[in-house]
Motif scaffolding. Structure first.
Motif, PDB file in Angstrom:
ATOM      1  N   LYS A   1      -4.980   3.191  -2.433  1.00 44.52           N
ATOM      2  CA  LYS A   1      -3.741   1.685  -1.445  1.00 44.52           C
ATOM      3  C   LYS A   1      -3.897   2.168  -0.572  1.00 44.52           C
ATOM      4  O   LYS A   1      -4.188   1.750   0.602  1.00 44.52           O
ATOM      5  CB  LYS A   1      -2.811   1.434  -2.690  1.00 44.52           C
TER       6      LYS A   1
ATOM      7  N   ARG B   1       0.771  -1.304  -0.133  1.00 44.84           N
ATOM      8  CA  ARG B   1      -0.008  -0.199   0.394  1.00 44.84           C
ATOM      9  C   ARG B   1       0.861   0.766  -0.362  1.00 44.84           C
ATOM     10  O   ARG B   1       0.146   2.152   0.235  1.00 44.84           O
ATOM     11  CB  ARG B   1      -0.899  -0.027   1.280  1.00 44.84           C
TER      12      ARG B   1
ATOM     13  N   ARG C   1      -7.184  -5.687  -2.324  1.00 49.09           N
ATOM     14  CA  ARG C   1      -6.137  -5.808  -3.530  1.00 49.09           C
ATOM     15  C   ARG C   1      -6.301  -6.071  -4.338  1.00 49.09           C
ATOM     16  O   ARG C   1      -6.338  -5.315  -5.446  1.00 49.09           O
ATOM     17  CB  ARG C   1      -5.025  -6.781  -3.354  1.00 49.09           C
TER      18      ARG C   1
END
Length: 440
Positions: free
Chosen positions: A290, A33, A297
């Motif tokens: 993110k 992230r 994901r």
């Protein structure tokens, strides 16, 4: 009852959040992230996150009456660790807020004790919104004024100051930048890193706190705490520095002409907040998903595909704006922002928007003063939708001018009393997308 519904909604938002179990470890997810810029030993930290529950903290200084987007990065990192079962401390700095960490260019203006105390309360309420207060990993609020205020200057220098070396302190980026500036740096701001290091030591002693997070520009202050714990207690502690979020062109994220994007609805309306996220560039939006959302994901990678293949649909931006505005302001305010956005461009009824939402929406547009009886052609000129009265009349004659999404049919048409929504506002539109506001 309204307060109960707000609490229930906040509980629902927190309950829906989870870390992505497609990653082998939380550390792996944090790296994916983009939340780790610098840290103490990465291997040890990864093992710590996967181990038994521990206490960690992040500090927020009340140098303003609201938190901003940079603080939101830290709050979401705290929340991700809490979801793993670890125990967060939300420190709002009643003492460090009286000083403020050194800025790169100039000394801060010192705020009064009463102002800082008020801002402490406001920031504590904001921090509490983003972290769960239930269960074994419930958040705890702390205020560093509680352990700093009772300490005399002599005791502070003898017990804490003796562990800091001036040469090391001078090398800290913020201090070095100020020393090389025309402003220099006062002893007050120079001492900030000692106070932050003392915070970590005190939290280590009181709560066995072993991890502090903050922005990477705070790295010198973060490590002042880990070093102090090692020197005084002979123990190891950890720090994580998150990257400073920037746009693809390198400009600082969340700043527009020097103004932060605040989390307080009175300082940045839900409409303006929603629009900020909706207007993220294609080059930035996936990274924002993110960092600022709990989408998985797989979901984010799908939006990445859509950005590449169908950027004109702006699906990623719409989802980003929905997720983050709901997180900060709740579902009702977010829906109001969405409705306002659609209504401004003829996809809804402007009359159903409440006064506050409409005022916030119009504040983002060119505006002019007007009243019932004001010629619409003149208002088009006053709002700079056109350059002249002749151009205004031609635009009206061609059927390209609207008041509150209703076409203007006569070149000499004037604003009617019923055109003033809530007795105060009207929306002018030229063509499909060029908007301006009129305010009585």
């Amino acid at each position: 009852m309204a307060g109960v519904s707000v609490v229930n909604e906040r509980t629902e938002i927190l309950s829906a959040q989870k870390n992505d179990d497609s990653f082998a470890t939380l550390w792996e997810e944090l790296e994916w992230r983009g939340l780790i810029h610098v840290s103490t030993d990465a291997t040890a930290l990864s093992e710590l996150l996967e181990g038994k529950p521990f206490t960690y903290y992040c500090g927020f200084d009340p140098t303003a009456p609201s938190l901003h987007l940079g603080n939101l990065v830290q709050l979401l990192l705290l929340r991700r660790l809490q979801l793993k079962g670890h125990k967060p401390l939300g420190l709002v700095g009643g003492s460090t807020g009286l000083i403020g960490d050194p800025r790169p260019t100039a000394e801060r203006t010192l705020n009064s004790l009463d102002t800082v105390a008020e801002w402490v309360s406001r920031l504590q309420a904001q921090v509490s919104k983003f972290l769960s207060q239930d269960g074994d990993s419930a958040m705890r609020l702390v205020n560093n004024l509680d352990w700093t205020a009772p300490l005399s200057a002599i005791d502070f220098l003898r017990e804490i100051g003796k562990h800091f070396r001036v040469g090391t302190m001078l090398k800290k980026d913020a201090v070095a930048a100020r020393l090389n500036s025309d402003e220099g740096i006062s002893y007050t701001e120079f001492s900030y890193q000692i106070l932050q290091g003392f915070d970590f030591l005190e939290l280590f002693r009181q709560y066995d706190c072993v991890l502090q997070s903050g922005g990477s520009d705070q790295w010198g202050n973060l490590t002042s705490g880990t070093d102090l714990i090692r020197k005084v207690e002979g123990a190891s502690a950890h720090a994580i520095g998150t990257p400073l979020i920037t746009n693809a062109d390198g400009t600082k994220f969340g700043k527009s002409e020097g103004n932060a994007i605040w989390l307080d609805a009175e300082m940045c309306s839900p409409y303006a907040f929603y629009q900020f996220w909706l207007n993220q560039a294609d080059a930035d939006v996936v990274d924002r998903l993110k960092v600022f959302t709990f989408l998985s994901r797989a979901e984010i990678e799908e939006y990445e595909r859509l950005v590449a293949e169908e950027p004109f649909k702006r699906a990623a931006q719409k989802r980003l704006a929905l997720e983050v505005t709901t997180l900060v302001h709740g579902a009702a305010a977010t829906q109001g922002a969405i409705d306002a956005s659609g209504a401004l461009f003829g996809q809804g009824d402007l009359a159903v928007l409440d006064s506050a939402t409409l005022a916030a929406a119009l504040s983002e547009l060119p505006q002019a003063a007007g009243a019932a009886g004001s010629p619409i052609a003149q208002l088009l000129v006053d709002t700079e939708l056109v350059k002249s009265l002749g151009e205004a009349r031609r635009a009206i004659a061609q059927g390209g001018v609207y008041v509150n999404n209703v076409a203007v049919t006569a070149e000499d048409q004037a604003l009617a009393a019923e055109d003033l929504l809530h007795g105060e506002f009207a929306v002018l539109r030229r063509g499909k997308k060029t908007l301006a506001g009129v305010r009585a």
